[in-house]
Design a protein around this motif. Sequence first.
Motif, mmCIF file in Angstrom:
data_model
loop_
_atom_site.group_PDB
_atom_site.id
_atom_site.type_symbol
_atom_site.label_atom_id
_atom_site.label_comp_id
_atom_site.label_asym_id
_atom_site.label_seq_id
_atom_site.Cartn_x
_atom_site.Cartn_y
_atom_site.Cartn_z
ATOM 1 N N UNK A 1 0.861 -1.179 0.000
ATOM 2 C CA UNK A 1 0.000 0.000 0.000
ATOM 3 C C UNK A 1 0.895 1.226 0.000
ATOM 4 N N UNK A 2 0.584 2.152 -0.908
ATOM 5 C CA UNK A 2 1.353 3.391 -1.011
ATOM 6 C C UNK A 2 0.447 4.563 -0.663
ATOM 7 N N UNK A 3 0.912 5.393 0.276
ATOM 8 C CA UNK A 3 0.128 6.548 0.713
ATOM 9 C C UNK A 3 0.577 7.805 -0.024
ATOM 10 N N UNK A 4 -0.382 8.570 -0.524
ATOM 11 C CA UNK A 4 -0.073 9.900 -1.017
ATOM 12 C C UNK A 4 0.497 10.712 0.151
ATOM 13 N N UNK B 1 -8.484 5.294 -3.586
ATOM 14 C CA UNK B 1 -7.381 5.298 -4.536
ATOM 15 C C UNK B 1 -7.594 4.242 -5.602
ATOM 16 N N UNK B 2 -6.534 3.534 -5.933
ATOM 17 C CA UNK B 2 -6.596 2.565 -7.023
ATOM 18 C C UNK B 2 -5.967 1.245 -6.591
ATOM 19 N N UNK B 3 -6.348 0.182 -7.303
ATOM 20 C CA UNK B 3 -5.765 -1.145 -7.083
ATOM 21 C C UNK B 3 -5.237 -1.635 -8.424
ATOM 22 N N UNK C 1 -1.941 -6.198 -7.556
ATOM 23 C CA UNK C 1 -2.289 -6.109 -6.143
ATOM 24 C C UNK C 1 -1.723 -4.911 -5.419
ATOM 25 N N UNK C 2 -1.046 -4.004 -6.118
ATOM 26 C CA UNK C 2 -0.534 -2.794 -5.461
ATOM 27 C C UNK C 2 -1.690 -1.830 -5.216
ATOM 28 N N UNK C 3 -1.806 -1.351 -3.977
ATOM 29 C CA UNK C 3 -2.859 -0.406 -3.610
ATOM 30 C C UNK C 3 -2.231 0.975 -3.443
ATOM 31 N N UNK C 4 -2.853 1.974 -4.060
ATOM 32 C CA UNK C 4 -2.426 3.357 -3.856
ATOM 33 C C UNK C 4 -3.577 4.129 -3.225
ATOM 34 N N UNK D 1 -10.786 -7.850 -2.070
ATOM 35 C CA UNK D 1 -9.805 -8.746 -1.451
ATOM 36 C C UNK D 1 -8.496 -8.030 -1.130
ATOM 37 N N UNK D 2 -8.212 -6.920 -1.821
ATOM 38 C CA UNK D 2 -6.981 -6.171 -1.542
ATOM 39 C C UNK D 2 -7.161 -5.104 -0.460
ATOM 40 N N UNK D 3 -8.309 -5.050 0.178
ATOM 41 C CA UNK D 3 -8.621 -4.035 1.189
ATOM 42 C C UNK D 3 -7.525 -3.949 2.254
ATOM 43 N N UNK D 4 -7.153 -2.725 2.619
ATOM 44 C CA UNK D 4 -6.054 -2.501 3.565
ATOM 45 C C UNK D 4 -6.569 -1.780 4.813
ATOM 46 N N UNK D 5 -6.049 -2.168 5.962
ATOM 47 C CA UNK D 5 -6.300 -1.456 7.220
ATOM 48 C C UNK D 5 -4.989 -0.830 7.681
#
Length: 415
Positions: free
Chosen positions: A132-135, A162-164, A168-171, A246-250
């Motif tokens: 996961x990448x944070x702005x 953001x985007x997936x 599987x990379x989450x931004x 499924x890629x949801x991040x906490x």
Amino acid sequence: MMLRIRSRDGLERITIDSPNITVSQLKSAIQSQLNIPVPNQTLSTNQNLLLSKSPRDLSLFTDMSNPSTPLSSLRLSHGSIVFLIYDGERRVSGPPTPFSPAGSFGRKMTMDDLIAKQMRVSRQESPHCDSVSFDRDCANAFQRYVNETLAFAVKRGGFMYGTVAEDGRVEADFIYEPPQQGTEESLLFFRDPEEEKRVEAIALGLGMRRVGFIFTQTVSQDKKDYTMSNREVIQAAEFHAESGLKEWVTAVVKLEVNEEMGGAADVHFEAFQMSDVCVRLFKEGWFESEIKDEDDPKLSKMKKDVVVGVKDTKEVDNDFFLVVVKILDHQGPLSSTFPIENRNTQVTMRALKNHLDRTKSLPFVKRISDFHLLLVLARVLDLAADVPALTECVQTQTAVPEGYQILIESMASAA
């Protein structure tokens, strides 16, 4: 009283009158309640019974071989486990599906049979998202508020958008902060369906979607021995289950005090996925949602037994539910300089005027490339026509039509 019977079929329960009955009476109860004939049963309080391969192996387990032995002498009480191995076929209540024997002792089971009998909780080794990448701007705006204004004294949270990517990379490019109330230990969102419709319309127009949940832990929590509390696990699992992603991040934001450095404190970000079994447990209603003050916050209570390792338990260490996700950062397409919704002061059109005055030197599309500004505009603009038109300009960084420029500037001037 209730006894738990573990065989190669899994864990089952029977009811008996008291701990004073004999082994013979227990076998009769197993016959009547589990449909296993008394002559076919071998019982023991030793779990190694289930590893037996031959009659000779079985003969080594003698603690329950005397039919006259009272259960009380074996220290069996309500909830105790008795291990059972049996010969032959068996029918269970429900659909008339016969069990097939696997040799002389025990019988075959499919994986579906096992899962239907018990819920196993184990660590999930890999997340479904690569990272996961944070702005940088939106992450900084969030942590600065909880650090400088709230002093990490009460909890704060929001939804990341953001985007997936296909790999599987989450931004995460912006954070929406719903109406909420935080205390030292808990965070309550007052979900506003109308405001969330506006948020979703903006995200859709920007080519983004809801990708995660972010919250802070308080200074008082930093002194406690857990990564996430039982309340936090349930809340994170709820939002993960709601998302269907499924890629949801906490993400967890905390202030870590370094005593060795004279009490200096650093803001620290951590990211996880709630494990597949955690989300499943939440969806199926296994979590005990009533949490008492005296409950250990590092343990999640279940409404019925789950299997952790080889142990049946109603308490699971929260770390079993967490799958660590790698954290990166990036400079996204949006700024985060406009006042943020649902904080201590209400965001009005006066804020819009101040923002436009402060950014006069920039192209107009740059001046409105801020989610929180777009959310204020979406209160009065048409969600079906105006919001898509403006967000398309922001997404493609193309000139905003003159009519919209005039409209937005007149809204600001009227403040």
